[in-house]
Motif scaffolding. Structure first.
Motif: not given
Length: 300
Positions: A91-94, A250-255, A267-273
């Protein structure tokens, strides 16, 4: 690199090669990616992202890299395609790709020049040049992915050097390489890959692919690139199906979260944690190596 300084080809690589050869020399499977996340994050490249297939393979991305030396726009497009391939469904690639481009206004010119140096002088020289003209937020793992896809037909190629390759070299070749822009380390890695490729009568990027694929047999949960049956013969059992489905969800949720409007980097870093914690739980229940951490180790 003089041949007398190259370690003997590891038996592990010979075995991986024989399995790969016996299996018909199958190439790396294409990787899924979340087009909508990338289009939201990089709207100025909507047309490029729309033109890419739903699953990216090395051949498709290399076709973009072939034009990287011709102009800044082509180099930027090649970079984005390489990053989409490298991050896969992360999810964080872009966000990370956009950050490189937006925090470095000179990025298109640097990327073009790096491709020109690569095609003229080869992978080791291009790596050294890119180190001297380093782009903020672009590390060795993804910089070498970009260079790899810009390889030309004449000069010695650049090869991907990421954590999976690094760990394999340490475990099976007793070779320590760093991922902090050590030119000597990258030159040494290329020298080994070139020499081993010559001995096996394959291309240097075949060696990199065999190393990467074989590493997945050591750490099957370390990357989403692991197919149901890897190039070196590791077969996933049916007991992994449920865990794999959960990991994919889980990967779909992150994306999906990364694609929401106005998501801040914090927020993105918190979610990825939180996502990393969920993956630890699933991997532990499935009996997979707990070293397979991160959202996933998308060849980083």
């Amino acid at each position: 690199m003089p041949s007398d300084t190259v370690p003997a080809i590891p038996n592990r690589l010979r075995e991986a090669f024989l399995r790969w050869k016996g299996g018909g020399r199958q190439g790396q499977e294409a990787m899924s990616w979340n087009r909508s996340t990338w289009q939201v994050t990089l709207p100025e490249h909507h047309d490029l992202l729309k033109s890419l297939p739903d699953r990216l393979d090395r051949t498709t991305v290399a076709a973009r890299g072939a034009g990287a030396a011709d102009g800044e726009a082509q180099a930027e497009q090649a970079f984005i395609a390489a990053m989409a391939w490298g991050y896969g469904p992360a999810g964080y690639g872009a966000f990370r790709t956009a950050r490189v481009l937006r925090e470095n206004p000179q990025a298109p010119g640097v990327l073009r020049e790096a491709a020109q140096v690569l095609r003229r002088d080869g992978g080791a020289t291009a790596f050294a040049w890119l180190r001297e003209h380093r782009l903020r937020f672009l590390g060795v793992a993804f910089a070498t992915k970009y260079l790899y896809f810009c390889n030309g037909p004449d000069a010695q190629p650049a090869l991907i050097l990421d954590r999976l390759v690094q760990r394999w070299l340490r475990r099976h070749a007793d070779c320590q390489v760093r991922l902090d822009w050590r030119v000597g380390d990258y030159h040494r890695y290329l020298g080994m890959a070139y020499a081993w490729a010559s001995e096996l009568d394959v291309t240097p990027d075949d060696v990199e692919y065999l190393i990467f694929s074989d590493m997945l047999t050591d750490e099957p949960g370390a990357s989403p690139w692991a197919p149901r049956q890897s190039a070196v013969g590791a077969v996933a059992g049916p007991e992994d199906d449920d865990a794999t489905a959960v990991l994919e969800a889980i990967d779909d949720a992150a994306a999906s979260f990364a694609a929401l409007p106005d998501v801040s980097p914090a927020d993105l870093e918190d979610f990825e944690r939180g996502i990393r914690q969920l993956r630890r739980i699933v991997l532990a229940r499935a009996g997979r190596p707990i070293k397979a951490l991160g959202l996933v180790e998308y060849r980083s």
